[in-house]
Design a protein around this motif. Structure first.
Motif, PDB file in Angstrom:
ATOM      1  N   GLU B 206      17.317  30.625 -10.196  1.00 35.27           N
ATOM      2  CA  GLU B 206      17.081  31.331  -8.924  1.00 35.27           C
ATOM      3  C   GLU B 206      18.599  31.560  -8.408  1.00 35.27           C
ATOM      4  OE1 GLU B 206      14.783  28.251  -8.111  1.00 35.27           O
ATOM      5  OE2 GLU B 206      14.756  29.083 -10.107  1.00 35.27           O
ATOM      6  N   GLY B 207      19.400  30.630  -8.561  1.00 37.03           N
ATOM      7  CA  GLY B 207      20.649  30.791  -7.842  1.00 37.03           C
ATOM      8  C   GLY B 207      21.972  31.581  -8.633  1.00 37.03           C
ATOM      9  N   GLY B 208      21.267  32.038 -10.038  1.00 36.68           N
ATOM     10  CA  GLY B 208      22.127  32.823 -10.779  1.00 36.68           C
ATOM     11  C   GLY B 208      22.993  32.124 -11.573  1.00 36.68           C
ATOM     12  N   LYS B 209      22.764  30.831 -11.918  1.00 37.58           N
ATOM     13  CA  LYS B 209      23.368  30.046 -12.788  1.00 37.58           C
ATOM     14  C   LYS B 209      22.853  29.912 -14.118  1.00 37.58           C
ATOM     15  CE  LYS B 209      25.593  26.188 -10.382  1.00 37.58           C
ATOM     16  NZ  LYS B 209      25.043  25.958  -8.875  1.00 37.58           N
ATOM     17  N   CYS B 210      23.495  30.142 -15.236  1.00 37.62           N
ATOM     18  CA  CYS B 210      23.238  30.208 -16.737  1.00 37.62           C
ATOM     19  C   CYS B 210      22.580  29.043 -17.014  1.00 37.62           C
ATOM     20  CB  CYS B 210      24.311  30.632 -17.538  1.00 37.62           C
ATOM     21  SG  CYS B 210      24.098  30.791 -19.130  1.00 37.62           S
ATOM     22  N   GLU B 232      29.489  27.518 -24.693  1.00 37.22           N
ATOM     23  CA  GLU B 232      29.774  26.271 -23.909  1.00 37.22           C
ATOM     24  C   GLU B 232      30.354  26.442 -22.296  1.00 37.22           C
ATOM     25  OE1 GLU B 232      32.153  24.044 -26.553  1.00 37.22           O
ATOM     26  OE2 GLU B 232      30.356  24.343 -28.026  1.00 37.22           O
ATOM     27  N   SER B 233      31.274  27.485 -22.469  1.00 28.66           N
ATOM     28  CA  SER B 233      32.137  27.598 -21.177  1.00 28.66           C
ATOM     29  C   SER B 233      31.322  28.340 -20.052  1.00 28.66           C
ATOM     30  CB  SER B 233      33.367  28.149 -21.434  1.00 28.66           C
ATOM     31  OG  SER B 233      33.195  29.402 -21.767  1.00 28.66           O
ATOM     32  N   LEU B 234      30.205  29.076 -20.401  1.00 29.44           N
ATOM     33  CA  LEU B 234      29.419  29.630 -19.377  1.00 29.44           C
ATOM     34  C   LEU B 234      27.987  28.925 -19.109  1.00 29.44           C
ATOM     35  CD1 LEU B 234      29.382  33.482 -20.436  1.00 29.44           C
ATOM     36  CD2 LEU B 234      30.021  32.346 -18.159  1.00 29.44           C
ATOM     37  N   LEU B 235      27.521  28.054 -19.789  1.00 25.09           N
ATOM     38  CA  LEU B 235      26.299  27.433 -19.599  1.00 25.09           C
ATOM     39  C   LEU B 235      26.591  26.353 -18.259  1.00 25.09           C
ATOM     40  CD1 LEU B 235      23.735  26.870 -20.999  1.00 25.09           C
ATOM     41  CD2 LEU B 235      24.365  24.832 -21.834  1.00 25.09           C
ATOM     42  N   GLY B 236      25.481  26.634 -17.281  1.00 27.30           N
ATOM     43  CA  GLY B 236      25.693  25.926 -16.297  1.00 27.30           C
ATOM     44  C   GLY B 236      26.425  26.643 -14.808  1.00 27.30           C
TER      45      GLY B 236
END
Ligand SMILES: Cc1cc2nc3c(=O)[nH]c(=O)nc-3n(C[C@H](O)[C@H](O)[C@H](O)COP(=O)(O)OP(=O)(O)OC[C@H]3O[C@@H](n4cnc5c(N)ncnc54)[C@H](O)[C@@H]3O)c2cc1C
Ligand code: FES
Ligand code: FES
Lengths: 153, 288
Positions: B206-210, B232-236
């Motif tokens: 919901e917060g837009g985190k991957c 890897e660099s986008l996860l989270g």
């Protein structure tokens, strides 16, 4: 190999080599020379016909793959001595110059209009992606197909 | 341009096709849509002595749901994938990739099994299948097996298929409704093949985190690959345009990038970054 197939509602039977290309069967066995051979490399679309209703490039199919199927070539569009509206529209809108690409263009257009009777300019261009024309610059081909769509509506 | 002479077989079952392939070994080739094989045979780059036409094997033409995946028969055409309601609603990425293949006539004939078995480095499905974690179902003389897409594409025109093995189906997961996907392709204008293409599968909270990301890349190297560093660099992280742009760098860092008359290696690398970014951005916006 013995094969039977239907082209423009006529049944053709022949004993062919498996390596015979469909376009050669159409032109040489069935003597229907409206279907042209341009590139022979699946690029130009001059050899486009309908196979069970779908536009295909007949230089890239074996005749044996078409056994038992129904084919339509450009000769099959005319009904009761009248040109098909797409053929009329190509004539009226100057959709051809030398005419080499025209049978393939018309068959691709036929398929396109069956799937989408009211295509946008962009959809027409996308639908003709598999067909090359070295003369017209495509503008009048697009116009012809728009005009044909209006006639068929 | 006429192929060399061959003997033609039209089996009506998978078992029959496999036993023909076993009988004739390396001299035989399966024929599906023929839109890679026949051009090669006409140029005499291939000259099989025996052709085993799969077209008569009805069960290879089906699309069906199996558990939480879609099973797509090897003989399903690009056209059928592009237009199937089931695929459009449950695995839109694959339909989008199919729509990008060649031209309408090519899509009428070519099949997913033929394309995947052929493993052209510039083909469209491989990027999508890698991003989807798809599975390839194979039948052969010594029984059946499944191979993950990531293990299937081995090298240039080389796959995990062994001599005489038949690719029978591709299994793609049915994606949850909140997962976003996108396929972006830079076409080589004359052939329509990919100079670069990127397939992205993205989920976010919901917060837009991957919360999930997978990116497949085609056209650049000898085979399609996953852009794992980017993932890897986008996860989270929050999926802002800035974060996505920053992550979509050096996509081709560990790849032997092609350099040919169509595009230099430098251009391909630059475009790989750009198209990866675009695909992720669109997928992130489609994710709910
Ligand atoms: C003009 C043109 C433009 C194209 N543009 C694109 C494009 O933009 N993107 C793209 O991805 N592709 C493109 N293609 C390739 C096209 O998608 C082919 O259809 C595809 O690569 C091969 O599928 P097919 O069914 O025609 O296979 P075939 O040509 O019949 O077979 C290809 C190879 O796979 C083997 N094979 C086939 N089926 C099986 C099976 N079930 N199990 C094991 N081995 C098998 C065959 O023996 C052969 O070696 C293009 C082709 C042409 C002619
Ligand atoms: S002759 Fe068939 S595509 Fe050109
Ligand atoms: S009219 Fe001459 S190639 Fe099209």
């Amino acid at each position: 190999m013995e094969i039977t197939l239907t082209i423009n509602d006529r049944t053709f039977k022949a004993d062919v080599e498996p390596r015979l290309l469909l376009v050669h069967f159409i032109r040489e066995n069935a003597c229907l020379t409206g279907t042209h051979i341009g590139c022979e490399t699946t690029t130009c679309g001059a050899c486009t016909i309908l196979l069970d209703g779908k536009a295909v490039k007949s230089c890239t199919l074996l005749a044996v793959q078409a056994r038992g199927k129904r084919l339509t070539t450009v000769e099959g569009l005319m009904k009761n001595g009248r040109l098909h509206p797409i053929q009329e529209a190509f004539w009226e809108e100057h959709g051809l110059q030398c005419g080499y690409c025209t049978p393939g263009m018309i068959m691709a257009a036929y398929h396109l209009l069956q799937e989408n009777p009211n295509p946008s300019d962009e959809q027409i261009r996308r639908g003709l992606e598999g067909n090359l024309c070295r003369c017209t610059g495509y503008q009048n081909i697009v116009k012809a197909i728009q005009s044909a769509a209006a006639k068929l509506a | 341009m006429i192929p060399e002479a061959f003997e033609y077989f039209a089996p009506s079952s998978i078992q029959e096709a496999i036993s023909l392939a076993r009988r004739y070994g390396g001299d035989a080739k399966f024929l599906s849509g023929g839109h890679s094989l026949l051009p090669m045979m006409k140029l005499r780059l291939a000259a099989p002595k025996y052709i085993i036409d799969l077209a008569g094997i009805g069960e290879l033409t089906q699309i069906s749901e199996e558990g939480d995946s879609l099973k797509i028969g090897a003989l399903v055409t690009h056209k059928a994938i592009e237009t199937s309601d089931e695929i459009q609603s449950r695995c839109r990425l694959l339909a989008e990739a199919a729509f990008e293949i060649g031209d309408p006539q090519v899509r009428s004939c070519g099949t997913i099994g033929g394309s995947v078995a052929h493993a052209d480095p510039a083909a469209d499905y491989p990027a999508a299948l890698l991003a989807l974690d798809a599975e390839v179902r194979i039948e052969g003389p010594s029984g059946g097996r499944s191979v993950r897409a990531s293990d299937f594409f081995v090298d240039l025109f080389t796959t995990a298929l062994q001599q005489g093995e038949l690719l029978v189906a591709i299994h793609v997961p049915v994606l949850a409704h909140n997962v976003g996907t996108a396929y972006k392709k830079l076409r080589q204008q004359a052939s329509g093949f990919a100079l670069v293409s990127a397939a992205a599968v993205v989920a976010k909270d919901e917060g837009g985190k991957c919360t999930h990301i997978a990116v497949g890349i085609s056209g650049v190297g000898p085979k399609a690959f996953r852009a794992s560093k980017v993932e890897e660099s986008l996860l989270g992280k929050t999926l802002t345009e800035k974060n996505i742009t920053n992550a979509s760098h050096h996509v081709t860092a560990s790849v032997d990038v092609q350099n040919d008359i169509h595009a230099s290696a430098e251009y391909r690398s630059a475009m790989a970054d750009l198209f990866a970014k675009n695909a992720i951005w669109v997928a992130a916006n489609r994710a709910e």
